[in-house]
Enzyme design. Structure first.
Site, PDB file in Angstrom:
ATOM      1  N   SER A  58      21.733 -13.258  26.130  1.00  0.00           N
ATOM      2  CA  SER A  58      21.571 -14.383  25.197  1.00  0.00           C
ATOM      3  C   SER A  58      21.718 -15.699  25.940  1.00  0.00           C
ATOM      4  O   SER A  58      22.103 -15.741  27.111  1.00  0.00           O
ATOM      5  CB  SER A  58      22.620 -14.308  24.078  1.00  0.00           C
TER       6      SER A  58
ATOM      7  N   SER B 158      23.812 -18.256  25.221  1.00  0.00           N
ATOM      8  CA  SER B 158      25.026 -18.983  24.840  1.00  0.00           C
ATOM      9  C   SER B 158      25.731 -19.649  26.019  1.00  0.00           C
ATOM     10  O   SER B 158      26.571 -20.519  25.820  1.00  0.00           O
ATOM     11  CB  SER B 158      26.007 -18.046  24.134  1.00  0.00           C
TER      12      SER B 158
ATOM     13  N   LYS C  62      31.953 -15.689  28.181  1.00  0.00           N
ATOM     14  CA  LYS C  62      32.147 -17.087  27.802  1.00  0.00           C
ATOM     15  C   LYS C  62      33.040 -17.760  28.837  1.00  0.00           C
ATOM     16  O   LYS C  62      33.574 -17.120  29.744  1.00  0.00           O
ATOM     17  CB  LYS C  62      32.831 -17.197  26.425  1.00  0.00           C
TER      18      LYS C  62
ATOM     19  N   SER D 105      26.395 -21.000  20.360  1.00  0.00           N
ATOM     20  CA  SER D 105      27.367 -20.028  20.866  1.00  0.00           C
ATOM     21  C   SER D 105      28.338 -19.626  19.765  1.00  0.00           C
ATOM     22  O   SER D 105      29.015 -20.475  19.178  1.00  0.00           O
ATOM     23  CB  SER D 105      28.141 -20.618  22.056  1.00  0.00           C
TER      24      SER D 105
END
Length: 261
Positions: free
Chosen positions: A40, A42, A102, A209
């Protein structure tokens, strides 16, 4: 020794070699490094869809999530090392146990809040500096075929999709880039206090996100227990912009072995 016995011995040696190779791969994946593919956007522009990396599992010690399928017979965490603000971390989602990646922005005892799109840590605004525009092609990306969000909409397919590019400097001096697409409900948050033994994570693509700003049961991840940390991402090994890894014409050679900030 006849030919049949020679063939039998050669087959046995082949089987042993395969078994040893699988055992070695299992040890490496369990104790040292885990492959991870970015599905993804994010963490743009730090990580792009199609980046492939190895996660350093030695960085924070080991928990049950260090083993494939979370099978390590470990309670809590052994040989634990404290992560640092700014680390890019792969962790297990607190509810679904799916792998997420993250950036760590809050440690136990820290207060975290977003105010008008600015990250505040322990009551102080984290400096941001505009450094330009992040441009990517407005097209379907990766096997999931997602299209990016753009600040300059409407953008035709194949056109330049733009986002504001900023440099953020965390309190410990770690500098990294973040993206701003526009106003988002995650630009304003309550004041969070990170509980003991848990951590607060955010994506660098701030308006795209699902992270600790959003509770785990409504599309985010909430606070993440120390036990759930799998390891630290330090370097992109390989990158492909296409939907298939073998499509060599989509390889991003400038990202091969790229160190991560």
């Amino acid at each position: 020794m006849n030919n049949e016995m020679k063939r039998s011995d050669a087959f046995a040696e082949t089987i042993k070699t395969v078994v040893y190779a699988l055992l070695l791969a299992g040890v490496i994946r369990t104790l040292l490094f885990q492959p991870f593919w970015i599905p993804s956007g994010s963490m743009k522009n730090t990580l792009l869809i199609g980046d492939f990396l190895f996660v350093n599992k030695m960085a924070y010690g080991y928990s049950k999530y260090s083993c494939p399928w979370s099978l390590c017979p470990i309670s809590g965490r052994i040989w634990a090392e404290e992560p640092e603000i700014g680390d890019i971390v792969v962790f297990k989602h607190p509810v679904t146990k799916v792998d997420f990646i993250k950036r760590l922005v809050g440690k136990p005892g820290d207060t975290v809040q977003m105010v008008d799109g600015i990250l505040h840590l322990n009551g102080k605004a984290v400096p941001q500096q505009e450094i330009g525009t992040f441009v990517e092609t407005n097209n379907q990306q990766g096997p999931m075929r997602n299209t990016p969000r753009c600040t300059n909409n409407p953008v035709a397919v194949g056109g330049d999709c733009e986002k504001e590019l900023l440099k953020e400097t965390l309190p410990n001096g770690v500098e990294h880039t973040i993206l701003n697409i526009g106003q988002s409900y995650t630009d304003q948050t309550p004041l969070y206090t990170v509980p003991e033994g848990q951590y607060f994570f955010m994506g660098d693509n701030r308006d795209n996100s699902g992270d600790s700003r959003i509770p785990a049961n409504v599309g985010g991840v909430g606070f993440v227990p120390f036990e759930n940390l799998v390891g630290r991402a330090d370097r992109v090994i390989f990158s492909s912009a296409g939907s298939r890894i073998l499509a060599f014409w989509t390889w991003r050679k400038d990202r091969f072995f790229k160190a991560l900030d």
